[in-house]
Design a protein around this motif. Sequence first.
Motif, short mmCIF file in Angstrom:
data_model
loop_
_atom_site.label_atom_id
_atom_site.label_comp_id
_atom_site.label_asym_id
_atom_site.label_seq_id
_atom_site.Cartn_x
_atom_site.Cartn_y
_atom_site.Cartn_z
N MET A 154 0.87 -1.17 0.00
CA MET A 154 0.00 0.00 0.00
C MET A 154 0.91 1.22 0.00
N GLU A 155 0.83 1.96 -1.07
CA GLU A 155 1.71 3.11 -1.27
C GLU A 155 1.06 4.37 -0.74
N GLY A 156 1.25 4.62 0.55
CA GLY A 156 0.68 5.82 1.15
C GLY A 156 -0.73 5.59 1.65
N VAL A 157 -1.36 6.67 2.07
CA VAL A 157 -2.72 6.63 2.59
C VAL A 157 -3.69 6.64 1.42
N MET A 158 -4.63 5.71 1.43
CA MET A 158 -5.63 5.65 0.36
C MET A 158 -6.91 5.07 0.91
N SER A 159 -7.98 5.27 0.17
CA SER A 159 -9.27 4.72 0.59
C SER A 159 -9.25 3.20 0.40
N PRO A 160 -10.08 2.49 1.14
CA PRO A 160 -10.15 1.04 0.94
C PRO A 160 -10.49 0.67 -0.50
N ARG A 161 -11.38 1.43 -1.12
CA ARG A 161 -11.75 1.14 -2.51
C ARG A 161 -10.56 1.26 -3.43
N SER A 162 -9.76 2.32 -3.27
CA SER A 162 -8.56 2.51 -4.10
C SER A 162 -7.55 1.39 -3.88
N ALA A 163 -7.48 0.89 -2.67
CA ALA A 163 -6.55 -0.19 -2.38
C ALA A 163 -7.02 -1.52 -2.96
N ILE A 164 -8.33 -1.75 -2.99
CA ILE A 164 -8.88 -3.02 -3.45
C ILE A 164 -8.98 -3.09 -4.97
N GLU A 165 -9.16 -1.97 -5.66
CA GLU A 165 -9.38 -2.00 -7.11
C GLU A 165 -8.30 -2.73 -7.90
N PRO A 166 -6.98 -2.55 -7.62
CA PRO A 166 -6.00 -3.35 -8.37
C PRO A 166 -6.16 -4.86 -8.14
N LEU A 167 -6.51 -5.24 -6.92
CA LEU A 167 -6.75 -6.65 -6.64
C LEU A 167 -7.94 -7.17 -7.43
N MET A 168 -9.00 -6.37 -7.51
CA MET A 168 -10.19 -6.76 -8.26
C MET A 168 -9.88 -6.96 -9.73
N GLN A 169 -9.05 -6.08 -10.29
CA GLN A 169 -8.72 -6.16 -11.71
C GLN A 169 -7.85 -7.39 -12.02
N VAL A 170 -6.91 -7.69 -11.16
CA VAL A 170 -5.97 -8.79 -11.42
C VAL A 170 -6.57 -10.15 -11.05
N TYR A 171 -7.30 -10.22 -9.94
CA TYR A 171 -7.83 -11.49 -9.48
C TYR A 171 -9.28 -11.73 -9.91
N LEU A 172 -9.82 -10.84 -10.72
CA LEU A 172 -11.14 -10.99 -11.34
C LEU A 172 -12.24 -11.28 -10.33
N PHE A 173 -12.38 -10.38 -9.35
CA PHE A 173 -13.50 -10.51 -8.42
C PHE A 173 -14.22 -9.17 -8.32
N ASP A 174 -15.44 -9.24 -7.83
CA ASP A 174 -16.28 -8.06 -7.66
C ASP A 174 -16.73 -7.98 -6.21
N ALA A 175 -17.35 -6.86 -5.88
CA ALA A 175 -17.87 -6.66 -4.53
C ALA A 175 -19.26 -6.05 -4.62
N ASP A 183 -1.12 -1.53 -13.42
CA ASP A 183 -0.17 -1.37 -12.33
C ASP A 183 -0.80 -1.94 -11.06
N ALA A 184 -0.21 -3.01 -10.57
CA ALA A 184 -0.75 -3.67 -9.40
C ALA A 184 0.38 -3.90 -8.39
N PRO A 185 0.31 -3.27 -7.22
CA PRO A 185 1.36 -3.45 -6.22
C PRO A 185 1.23 -4.78 -5.48
N ILE A 186 1.11 -5.84 -6.26
CA ILE A 186 0.88 -7.18 -5.73
C ILE A 186 2.16 -7.99 -5.91
N VAL A 187 2.54 -8.72 -4.89
CA VAL A 187 3.70 -9.61 -4.97
C VAL A 187 3.26 -10.90 -5.64
N MET A 188 3.87 -11.23 -6.78
CA MET A 188 3.58 -12.50 -7.45
C MET A 188 4.74 -12.89 -8.34
#
Length: 143
Positions: A22-43, A125-130
Motif C-alpha cells: 500500500m503506497e501511502g494513505v488511500m481509501s479502501p476502494r482505491s486499495a482493493i481496485e488493483p486486486l479486483m482487476q488482477v484477481y477478477l473478483f467483484d464486490a 499497475d498492481a502493487p501485488i507480490v507475485m
Amino acid sequence: ICRDLVPINADRCHDIILGYYMEGVMSPRSAIEPLMQVYLFDASERDGVVHFFQRRIMRPSLTFTQDDLVDEKGDGQLYQLTRAQETELPRVVQLNTIDPANNDQRSNQPSRRLRGSSERTTQVDAPIVMTKEEAQVRGNMIL
C-alpha cells in the motif's frame, strides 16, 4: 484492507496473495481496485455486509426470458446487444507487479493476444507480490 471498517464476507474468493504494497494513505476502494482487476473478483453490499465474489465461479442468480421483459417504448425492441470492436480490445496487457524472486523489485510481464488486428496496449499497475509465472497467467486472464 477494510476488515476494521465494515463487515465483509470473502467466502467466495479463493486465491492466495503473497503480498500487497500500500503506497501511502488511500481509501479502501482505491486499495482493493488493483486486486479486483488482477484477481477478477467483484464486490457488492447487502444488509450492511460487503460481499466479495470471483467472477469465474459465479453462476447466474436470476435468469430472464423474453416473456419477463417489458416493452416500455412499444417498439418491440426488448433489449439491445452491444459488442466492442476488435480494434478497441487490447492486443497486449502489460502487468506490472512486484517480483519476490528479484528482491521485491517491480516486474513487467506482457501477455499478448496471438490473433487480431488491434494494436492497443493496456497497462495494469498492481502493487501485488507475485511470481513471473503467475503474472503471465493473470495477464492472460485479463486479456
